[in-house]
Design a protein around this motif. Structure first.
Motif, PDB file in Angstrom:
ATOM      1  N   TYR A 187       0.752  -1.112   0.135  1.00  0.00           N
ATOM      2  CA  TYR A 187       0.061  -0.032   0.072  1.00  0.00           C
ATOM      3  C   TYR A 187       1.154   1.286   0.111  1.00  0.00           C
ATOM      4  O   TYR A 187       1.924   1.422   0.666  1.00  0.00           O
ATOM      5  N   TYR A 195       0.428   5.198   1.167  1.00  0.00           N
ATOM      6  CA  TYR A 195      -0.622   6.102   1.864  1.00  0.00           C
ATOM      7  C   TYR A 195       0.156   7.341   2.008  1.00  0.00           C
ATOM      8  O   TYR A 195       1.524   7.613   1.914  1.00  0.00           O
ATOM      9  N   PRO A 217      -3.531   8.843   7.886  1.00  0.00           N
ATOM     10  CA  PRO A 217      -2.980   8.450   6.639  1.00  0.00           C
ATOM     11  C   PRO A 217      -4.145   8.271   5.729  1.00  0.00           C
ATOM     12  O   PRO A 217      -5.133   7.866   6.050  1.00  0.00           O
ATOM     13  N   VAL A 244      -3.339   0.621  -3.839  1.00  0.00           N
ATOM     14  CA  VAL A 244      -2.991  -0.744  -3.217  1.00  0.00           C
ATOM     15  C   VAL A 244      -2.708  -1.870  -4.449  1.00  0.00           C
ATOM     16  O   VAL A 244      -3.310  -1.693  -5.485  1.00  0.00           O
ATOM     17  N   ILE A 256      -6.375  -1.017  -6.475  1.00  0.00           N
ATOM     18  CA  ILE A 256      -6.936   0.178  -5.889  1.00  0.00           C
ATOM     19  C   ILE A 256      -6.175   1.347  -6.426  1.00  0.00           C
ATOM     20  O   ILE A 256      -4.968   1.529  -5.827  1.00  0.00           O
ATOM     21  N   LEU A 263       3.892   7.082   3.193  1.00  0.00           N
ATOM     22  CA  LEU A 263       3.905   5.729   4.051  1.00  0.00           C
ATOM     23  C   LEU A 263       3.594   4.378   3.140  1.00  0.00           C
ATOM     24  O   LEU A 263       2.739   4.595   2.544  1.00  0.00           O
ATOM     25  N   PRO A 309      -4.049 -10.172   0.507  1.00  0.00           N
ATOM     26  CA  PRO A 309      -5.183  -9.180   0.380  1.00  0.00           C
ATOM     27  C   PRO A 309      -6.566  -9.690   0.494  1.00  0.00           C
ATOM     28  O   PRO A 309      -7.677  -8.708   0.714  1.00  0.00           O
ATOM     29  N   ARG A 310      -6.693 -10.768   0.575  1.00  0.00           N
ATOM     30  CA  ARG A 310      -7.945 -11.551   0.510  1.00  0.00           C
ATOM     31  C   ARG A 310      -8.540 -11.570   1.982  1.00  0.00           C
ATOM     32  O   ARG A 310      -9.867 -11.793   2.298  1.00  0.00           O
ATOM     33  N   ASN A 311      -7.834 -11.495   2.808  1.00  0.00           N
ATOM     34  CA  ASN A 311      -7.920 -11.462   4.370  1.00  0.00           C
ATOM     35  C   ASN A 311      -7.922 -10.456   5.073  1.00  0.00           C
ATOM     36  O   ASN A 311      -7.253  -9.470   4.623  1.00  0.00           O
ATOM     37  N   THR A 312      -8.537 -10.312   6.454  1.00  0.00           N
ATOM     38  CA  THR A 312      -8.195  -9.003   7.174  1.00  0.00           C
ATOM     39  C   THR A 312      -6.851  -9.302   8.148  1.00  0.00           C
ATOM     40  O   THR A 312      -6.806  -9.980   9.108  1.00  0.00           O
ATOM     41  N   ASP A 313      -5.587  -8.876   7.273  1.00  0.00           N
ATOM     42  CA  ASP A 313      -4.424  -8.999   8.217  1.00  0.00           C
ATOM     43  C   ASP A 313      -3.790  -7.745   8.616  1.00  0.00           C
ATOM     44  O   ASP A 313      -4.052  -6.476   7.794  1.00  0.00           O
ATOM     45  N   GLN A 355      -1.763  -4.545   8.716  1.00  0.00           N
ATOM     46  CA  GLN A 355      -0.814  -3.823   7.747  1.00  0.00           C
ATOM     47  C   GLN A 355       0.253  -3.559   8.802  1.00  0.00           C
ATOM     48  O   GLN A 355       0.063  -2.761   9.904  1.00  0.00           O
ATOM     49  N   TYR A 356       1.534  -3.490   8.208  1.00  0.00           N
ATOM     50  CA  TYR A 356       2.729  -3.070   8.699  1.00  0.00           C
ATOM     51  C   TYR A 356       3.415  -1.987   7.675  1.00  0.00           C
ATOM     52  O   TYR A 356       3.573  -2.147   6.711  1.00  0.00           O
ATOM     53  N   PHE A 357       3.526  -0.872   8.627  1.00  0.00           N
ATOM     54  CA  PHE A 357       3.926   0.383   8.130  1.00  0.00           C
ATOM     55  C   PHE A 357       5.493   0.533   7.775  1.00  0.00           C
ATOM     56  O   PHE A 357       6.296   0.134   8.984  1.00  0.00           O
TER      57      PHE A 357
END
Lengths: 109, 114
Positions: free
Chosen positions: B33, B35, B43, B48, B56, B90, B97-101, B103-105
């Motif tokens: 991603y 941001y 952010p 994406v 996206i 950022l 991307p198909r799951n709710t994981d 996000q690490y920045f």
């Protein structure tokens, strides 16, 4: 659309407990995240809630009520280093994160 | 290795310059991603990439051009930027991307456009 609300600023005393609230109205819900962001730095992950209830992780706990569209982050035994912005973020049905405006927490001695 | 790295840390450029921001992760994450974060604001999602494909684009002006050369790298090419594009950029990654994981920045690149 997404609407996520948090208080803009809070002040608390070292050693105390503070609760930061977040309310949301989103199109689809796949979970709620809390991030901590120190000034000039990137957000760091604190917690994730997808089911109702309280998740505890050391000094930090996060609560979620999906029916009320409400979450809070609870910080105990506050330390000076906890002074930061706390970002509530909601993941929608498309697995995209939308962030709230953030709450700037100032911890005073 | 649980780190997302970004280079450069700081970048100052004129409105006629062409520059690139780089992001790298070696966690095997398949979503990356970009941001943009203005001072004292949260952010805002720009792009994406899901399995190295752009999935996206949040109506970002064409002077920002993302590129994902492979699963570990993400670039953001900048051209003819405006002073209002000055911000912290950022990069983040998540596992699937198909799951709710989570996000690490990365640490971000602080961009100033003169």
């Amino acid at each position: 659309g997404q609407n996520i609300d948090q208080p803009t600023e809070m002040t608390a005393t070292e050693g105390a407990i503070v609760q930061i609230n977040c309310t949301y109205q989103t199109s689809g819900f796949n979970g709620l995240f809390w991030y901590q962001q120190h000034a000039g730095e990137a957000p760091t992950f604190l917690s994730y809630n997808v089911l109702d209830g309280l998740e505890e992780k050391g000094r930090f706990s996060s609560f979620l009520s999906r029916s009320k569209g409400y979450s809070y982050l609870l910080l105990k035994e506050l330390q000076m280093k906890d002074s930061a912005s706390y970002l509530c973020a909601v993941e929608d049905a498309g697995n995209m994160l939308t962030f709230g405006g953030g709450t700037r927490l100032m911890v005073k001695p | 290795d649980t780190e997302v790295t970004q280079t450069p840390k700081h970048l100052v450029m004129g409105m006629t310059n062409k520059k690139s921001l780089k992001c790298e992760q070696h966690m095997g994450h398949r979503a990356m991603y970009w941001y943009k974060q203005k001072a004292k604001k949260p952010p805002e999602l720009m792009f994406v990439y899901s399995y190295e494909k752009l999935s996206i684009n949040e109506s970002v002006p064409s002077r920002f051009s993302p590129e994902c050369p492979n699963s570990s790298l993400l670039n953001l090419h900048l051209h003819a930027l405006q002073p209002e594009d000055s911000a912290l950029y950022l990069c983040a990654s998540s596992q699937d991307p198909r799951n709710t994981d989570t996000q690490y920045f990365g640490p971000g690149t602080r961009l100033t456009v003169l």
